[in-house]
Design a protein around this motif. Structure first.
Motif, PDB file in Angstrom:
ATOM      1  N   LEU A 130       0.831  -1.205   0.000  1.00 27.45           N
ATOM      2  CA  LEU A 130       0.000   0.000   0.000  1.00 27.45           C
ATOM      3  C   LEU A 130       0.866   1.256   0.000  1.00 27.45           C
ATOM      4  O   LEU A 130       0.579   2.215  -0.724  1.00 27.45           O
ATOM      5  CB  LEU A 130      -0.938  -0.005   1.210  1.00 27.45           C
ATOM      6  N   ALA A 131       1.931   1.267   0.790  1.00 28.93           N
ATOM      7  CA  ALA A 131       2.833   2.423   0.827  1.00 28.93           C
ATOM      8  C   ALA A 131       3.468   2.649  -0.540  1.00 28.93           C
ATOM      9  O   ALA A 131       3.582   3.795  -1.005  1.00 28.93           O
ATOM     10  CB  ALA A 131       3.900   2.239   1.899  1.00 28.93           C
ATOM     11  N   GLU A 132       3.852   1.577  -1.199  1.00 34.47           N
ATOM     12  CA  GLU A 132       4.433   1.701  -2.547  1.00 34.47           C
ATOM     13  C   GLU A 132       3.409   2.259  -3.533  1.00 34.47           C
ATOM     14  O   GLU A 132       3.752   3.084  -4.387  1.00 34.47           O
ATOM     15  CB  GLU A 132       4.972   0.350  -3.033  1.00 34.47           C
ATOM     16  N   SER A 133       2.165   1.852  -3.406  1.00 34.27           N
ATOM     17  CA  SER A 133       1.111   2.382  -4.267  1.00 34.27           C
ATOM     18  C   SER A 133       0.919   3.882  -4.044  1.00 34.27           C
ATOM     19  O   SER A 133       0.739   4.648  -4.996  1.00 34.27           O
ATOM     20  CB  SER A 133      -0.203   1.635  -4.002  1.00 34.27           C
ATOM     21  N   VAL A 134       0.983   4.302  -2.784  1.00 32.49           N
ATOM     22  CA  VAL A 134       0.863   5.733  -2.489  1.00 32.49           C
ATOM     23  C   VAL A 134       2.059   6.479  -3.081  1.00 32.49           C
ATOM     24  O   VAL A 134       1.897   7.548  -3.702  1.00 32.49           O
ATOM     25  CB  VAL A 134       0.752   5.972  -0.962  1.00 32.49           C
ATOM     26  N   ARG A 135       3.272   5.932  -2.936  1.00 38.52           N
ATOM     27  CA  ARG A 135       4.465   6.569  -3.520  1.00 38.52           C
ATOM     28  C   ARG A 135       4.328   6.708  -5.038  1.00 38.52           C
ATOM     29  O   ARG A 135       4.688   7.747  -5.608  1.00 38.52           O
ATOM     30  CB  ARG A 135       5.715   5.769  -3.185  1.00 38.52           C
ATOM     31  N   ASP A 136       3.817   5.661  -5.683  1.00 39.41           N
ATOM     32  CA  ASP A 136       3.604   5.727  -7.136  1.00 39.41           C
ATOM     33  C   ASP A 136       2.629   6.843  -7.491  1.00 39.41           C
ATOM     34  O   ASP A 136       2.867   7.605  -8.441  1.00 39.41           O
ATOM     35  CB  ASP A 136       3.064   4.393  -7.681  1.00 39.41           C
ATOM     36  N   ARG A 137       1.560   6.962  -6.733  1.00 45.29           N
ATOM     37  CA  ARG A 137       0.580   8.022  -6.974  1.00 45.29           C
ATOM     38  C   ARG A 137       1.207   9.396  -6.736  1.00 45.29           C
ATOM     39  O   ARG A 137       0.933  10.343  -7.462  1.00 45.29           O
ATOM     40  CB  ARG A 137      -0.639   7.824  -6.081  1.00 45.29           C
ATOM     41  N   GLN A 138       2.028   9.494  -5.702  1.00 46.98           N
ATOM     42  CA  GLN A 138       2.701  10.764  -5.433  1.00 46.98           C
ATOM     43  C   GLN A 138       3.621  11.140  -6.593  1.00 46.98           C
ATOM     44  O   GLN A 138       3.669  12.303  -6.992  1.00 46.98           O
ATOM     45  CB  GLN A 138       3.496  10.681  -4.131  1.00 46.98           C
ATOM     46  N   SER A 139       4.326  10.178  -7.140  1.00 45.97           N
ATOM     47  CA  SER A 139       5.247  10.476  -8.245  1.00 45.97           C
ATOM     48  C   SER A 139       4.501  10.920  -9.508  1.00 45.97           C
ATOM     49  O   SER A 139       5.059  11.641 -10.324  1.00 45.97           O
ATOM     50  CB  SER A 139       6.131   9.259  -8.556  1.00 45.97           C
ATOM     51  N   ARG A 140       3.242  10.505  -9.627  1.00 43.04           N
ATOM     52  CA  ARG A 140       2.429  10.909 -10.783  1.00 43.04           C
ATOM     53  C   ARG A 140       1.587  12.151 -10.482  1.00 43.04           C
ATOM     54  O   ARG A 140       0.796  12.577 -11.329  1.00 43.04           O
ATOM     55  CB  ARG A 140       1.515   9.754 -11.209  1.00 43.04           C
ATOM     56  N   GLY A 141       1.720  12.691  -9.278  1.00 42.91           N
ATOM     57  CA  GLY A 141       0.967  13.876  -8.900  1.00 42.91           C
ATOM     58  C   GLY A 141      -0.492  13.597  -8.575  1.00 42.91           C
ATOM     59  O   GLY A 141      -1.303  14.512  -8.530  1.00 42.91           O
ATOM     60  N   GLU A 142      -0.840  12.330  -8.302  1.00 40.97           N
ATOM     61  CA  GLU A 142      -2.221  11.944  -8.012  1.00 40.97           C
ATOM     62  C   GLU A 142      -2.521  11.892  -6.519  1.00 40.97           C
ATOM     63  O   GLU A 142      -3.647  11.592  -6.125  1.00 40.97           O
ATOM     64  CB  GLU A 142      -2.519  10.557  -8.606  1.00 40.97           C
ATOM     65  N   PHE A 143      -1.505  12.148  -5.703  1.00 45.34           N
ATOM     66  CA  PHE A 143      -1.674  12.058  -4.266  1.00 45.34           C
ATOM     67  C   PHE A 143      -0.792  13.124  -3.638  1.00 45.34           C
ATOM     68  O   PHE A 143       0.325  13.361  -4.098  1.00 45.34           O
ATOM     69  CB  PHE A 143      -1.248  10.661  -3.774  1.00 45.34           C
ATOM     70  N   SER A 144      -1.292  13.735  -2.601  1.00 42.19           N
ATOM     71  CA  SER A 144      -0.560  14.804  -1.938  1.00 42.19           C
ATOM     72  C   SER A 144       0.850  14.353  -1.557  1.00 42.19           C
ATOM     73  O   SER A 144       1.041  13.332  -0.897  1.00 42.19           O
ATOM     74  CB  SER A 144      -1.310  15.242  -0.680  1.00 42.19           C
ATOM     75  N   ALA A 145       1.837  15.137  -1.978  1.00 39.84           N
ATOM     76  CA  ALA A 145       3.238  14.803  -1.733  1.00 39.84           C
ATOM     77  C   ALA A 145       3.632  14.966  -0.267  1.00 39.84           C
ATOM     78  O   ALA A 145       4.640  14.418   0.155  1.00 39.84           O
ATOM     79  CB  ALA A 145       4.138  15.667  -2.606  1.00 39.84           C
ATOM     80  N   ASP A 146       2.824  15.699   0.512  1.00 39.64           N
ATOM     81  CA  ASP A 146       3.199  15.908   1.913  1.00 39.64           C
ATOM     82  C   ASP A 146       2.709  14.796   2.839  1.00 39.64           C
ATOM     83  O   ASP A 146       2.938  14.850   4.037  1.00 39.64           O
ATOM     84  CB  ASP A 146       2.710  17.270   2.408  1.00 39.64           C
ATOM     85  N   ARG A 147       2.070  13.784   2.295  1.00 40.28           N
ATOM     86  CA  ARG A 147       1.608  12.656   3.109  1.00 40.28           C
ATOM     87  C   ARG A 147       2.700  11.592   3.218  1.00 40.28           C
ATOM     88  O   ARG A 147       3.389  11.289   2.248  1.00 40.28           O
ATOM     89  CB  ARG A 147       0.369  12.003   2.516  1.00 40.28           C
ATOM     90  N   ASP A 148       2.851  11.013   4.379  1.00 37.87           N
ATOM     91  CA  ASP A 148       3.803   9.927   4.596  1.00 37.87           C
ATOM     92  C   ASP A 148       3.158   8.630   4.089  1.00 37.87           C
ATOM     93  O   ASP A 148       2.140   8.192   4.636  1.00 37.87           O
ATOM     94  CB  ASP A 148       4.126   9.819   6.085  1.00 37.87           C
ATOM     95  N   PRO A 149       3.713   8.016   3.026  1.00 37.69           N
ATOM     96  CA  PRO A 149       3.108   6.802   2.457  1.00 37.69           C
ATOM     97  C   PRO A 149       2.940   5.670   3.467  1.00 37.69           C
ATOM     98  O   PRO A 149       1.937   4.942   3.418  1.00 37.69           O
ATOM     99  CB  PRO A 149       4.081   6.403   1.349  1.00 37.69           C
ATOM    100  N   ASP A 150       3.890   5.515   4.383  1.00 37.79           N
ATOM    101  CA  ASP A 150       3.768   4.457   5.380  1.00 37.79           C
ATOM    102  C   ASP A 150       2.608   4.741   6.345  1.00 37.79           C
ATOM    103  O   ASP A 150       1.866   3.828   6.712  1.00 37.79           O
ATOM    104  CB  ASP A 150       5.078   4.290   6.147  1.00 37.79           C
ATOM    105  N   ALA A 151       2.437   5.989   6.725  1.00 39.52           N
ATOM    106  CA  ALA A 151       1.323   6.355   7.610  1.00 39.52           C
ATOM    107  C   ALA A 151      -0.012   6.166   6.895  1.00 39.52           C
ATOM    108  O   ALA A 151      -0.985   5.706   7.498  1.00 39.52           O
ATOM    109  CB  ALA A 151       1.478   7.798   8.087  1.00 39.52           C
ATOM    110  N   VAL A 152      -0.063   6.497   5.616  1.00 44.49           N
ATOM    111  CA  VAL A 152      -1.288   6.298   4.837  1.00 44.49           C
ATOM    112  C   VAL A 152      -1.611   4.809   4.750  1.00 44.49           C
ATOM    113  O   VAL A 152      -2.768   4.403   4.901  1.00 44.49           O
ATOM    114  CB  VAL A 152      -1.171   6.928   3.432  1.00 44.49           C
ATOM    115  N   ALA A 153      -0.599   3.981   4.541  1.00 44.55           N
ATOM    116  CA  ALA A 153      -0.813   2.535   4.456  1.00 44.55           C
ATOM    117  C   ALA A 153      -1.405   1.989   5.756  1.00 44.55           C
ATOM    118  O   ALA A 153      -2.366   1.212   5.733  1.00 44.55           O
ATOM    119  CB  ALA A 153       0.500   1.824   4.122  1.00 44.55           C
ATOM    120  N   VAL A 154      -0.844   2.413   6.887  1.00 46.58           N
ATOM    121  CA  VAL A 154      -1.372   1.973   8.176  1.00 46.58           C
ATOM    122  C   VAL A 154      -2.809   2.457   8.344  1.00 46.58           C
ATOM    123  O   VAL A 154      -3.686   1.701   8.796  1.00 46.58           O
ATOM    124  CB  VAL A 154      -0.472   2.472   9.331  1.00 46.58           C
TER     125      VAL A 154
END
Length: 189
Positions: A130-154
């Motif tokens: 899930l954290a990797e999916s959030v990172r991928d979205r962040q790299s494409r500009g589809e998810f806020s870059a200021d969110r911690d992907p690991d925290a979002v996954a949890v």
């Protein structure tokens, strides 16, 4: 090369028992199910069932694992967040399995429980994906870059599991709708 001999037969019988257990739990629910009934449905005595699974707890952990494996195999290569949403959706279609999952996952927090290692692995694997999916979205500009992907996954895992429990208490809750609303809130800047 396929397995042959007693090991293959034993493995096949374990799979058959797990399939029967899944069917019985879906049909009868988790609370009223007994090892004796699962054994009977599998064409075994209770002692025969204990040949394949040492305890009822071990059997139930393996039922959850079997259900998880089927879902993960079906969604292999797809987005982990889609897989999590589908898992929540399927829980709403099978209250018996949702109760089983909730009970076994909580019991597995005890390091001595037969499911402890599996659930620790399961959640670590899901958190990582899930954290990797959030990172991928962040790299494409589809998810806020200021969110911690690991925290979002949890948070996503806690949301999914919490919604399952809330739905078990109140089946009128639209678990998928609530999950998607929360996901959208997380994605915003």
């Amino acid at each position: 090369m396929s397995k042959r001999g007693p090991y293959a037969k034993g493995s096949a019988k374990r799979h058959e028992i797990l399939d029967r257990a899944l069917e019985v739990i879906e049909r009868e629910g988790y609370n009223s199910i007994s090892a004796r009934e699962i054994a009977r449905e599998s064409g075994l005595s209770q002692a025969g069932l204990l040949h394949y699974f040492k305890t009822k707890e071990e059997l139930f952990v393996e039922v959850v694992r079997r259900r998880d494996d089927a879902l993960f195999d079906e969604f292999d290569g797809r987005d982990p967040i889609e897989t999590l949403v589908e898992s929540v959706r399927r829980s709403a279609d099978s209250p018996g399995l949702a109760r089983l999952f909730a009970a076994v996952s909580v019991d597995s927090t005890d390091a001595q429980h037969p499911g402890h290692a599996y659930f620790a692995y399961r959640y670590a694997r899901l958190r990582s994906r899930l954290a990797e999916s959030v990172r991928d979205r962040q790299s494409r500009g589809e998810f806020s870059a200021d969110r911690d992907p690991d925290a979002v996954a949890v948070a996503l895992l806690a949301l999914a599991d919490g919604l399952r429990v809330l739905w078990l208490l109140d089946p009128t809750i639209d678990v998928v709708g609530r999950f998607m609303e929360s996901w959208e809130l997380m994605r915003r800047d």
